[in-house]
Design an enzyme around this catalytic site. Sequence first.
Site, short mmCIF file in Angstrom:
data_model
loop_
_atom_site.label_atom_id
_atom_site.label_comp_id
_atom_site.label_asym_id
_atom_site.label_seq_id
_atom_site.Cartn_x
_atom_site.Cartn_y
_atom_site.Cartn_z
N ASN A 96 -37.91 12.89 -17.11
CA ASN A 96 -37.95 12.90 -15.66
C ASN A 96 -36.80 12.04 -15.13
O ASN A 96 -36.82 10.83 -15.25
CB ASN A 96 -39.30 12.34 -15.19
CG ASN A 96 -39.46 12.37 -13.68
OD1 ASN A 96 -38.49 12.58 -12.95
ND2 ASN A 96 -40.67 12.17 -13.22
N HIS A 132 -38.72 20.33 -9.98
CA HIS A 132 -38.57 18.96 -10.43
C HIS A 132 -39.11 18.86 -11.85
O HIS A 132 -40.17 19.41 -12.16
CB HIS A 132 -39.32 18.02 -9.50
CG HIS A 132 -39.44 16.62 -10.02
ND1 HIS A 132 -38.35 15.92 -10.50
CD2 HIS A 132 -40.51 15.81 -10.19
CE1 HIS A 132 -38.75 14.72 -10.91
NE2 HIS A 132 -40.05 14.63 -10.73
N CYS A 150 -38.77 11.21 -6.32
CA CYS A 150 -38.43 12.44 -7.05
C CYS A 150 -38.17 13.63 -6.13
O CYS A 150 -37.58 14.62 -6.56
CB CYS A 150 -39.55 12.78 -8.04
SG CYS A 150 -39.81 11.52 -9.31
#
Length: 322
Positions: A279, A249, A116
């Site tokens: 996500n 993020h 990520c």
Amino acid sequence: MSGPLRARLTGVGGYLPRTIVTNDDLAQKIETSDEWIRARTGITQRHIVSGDETTASMAAAAARQALEQAGVNAEDVDAIIVATSTPDQVFPAVATQVQALLGITKGFGFDISAACSGFVYALASANSFIQSGLAKKVLVIGSEVFSRLLDWNDRTTCVLFGDGAGAVLLEAGTEEGEGILSTHLHSDGRSGDILYVDGAVGCAGTTQHLKMLGREVFRHAVVKLSQAVDEALEANNLTGQDIQWLVPHQANLRIIDGMAKKLALPADRVVVTVDRHANTSAASIPLALNEAVRDGRIQKGDLVLMEALGGGLTWGSALVRM
């Protein structure tokens, strides 16, 4: 006399798959509910690839938008860096596939695997290439199909992720105080067992599904993202009050809210897409940035802080003057 080379962000782009899967859709297949997912993550829906959509095709679509906004022809791009944990093939790299899809025949391309945090890592790499003079125009892309890593019977992980791609174009410039001001990267392999994919091509007898210890990831995220934010501010002699936009993020709304409070930023100065995108790993920051630039929230000259944490563990931050 011109100053040192700096990487300016001149274009943004994004792509989301055609198929939308809501929490209610998931509740028809696994033991979960819209209320349960919303309360823990803030997520209401996610986009999932279908048909001919791939990591490379999404990356190329996002890149085309970034080039169009910047007014730059694809053949003028010197380098392509793709952050992804879900390449379409072991090799060739997604970046070289994008190069072919865009009709680029010069320069170079490669992928970065930092989960990520990948987009922040890719941004830092592109910045270094531009500062060194190795490249003048670099496409930085995050593209993921995490839906292919998920165990769709595991309600603790499958509800969290989505697919998509985001891209930015960086161009060399010399204007002081503009572009990427600093980037800060970290990793700690000792915590690699709290967020990982169980196996790959070289590992027989593995599930090849994403595994996560959610509470441990949350605990590390709060501490390490705070450190990365402080590092960016200190490096530029700034305080949280100087930041105009936080583009984090998009993993969990509670973590995002925590970072906003640390910076004393009001909610309307934090770009949030996790509710609609879930996500999307390395794609989440550029997708969020693309949305906020295109709807007019983020303007030229605004100071933007980006931060992310991912499996590895990896984490980092970047401070950009748009």
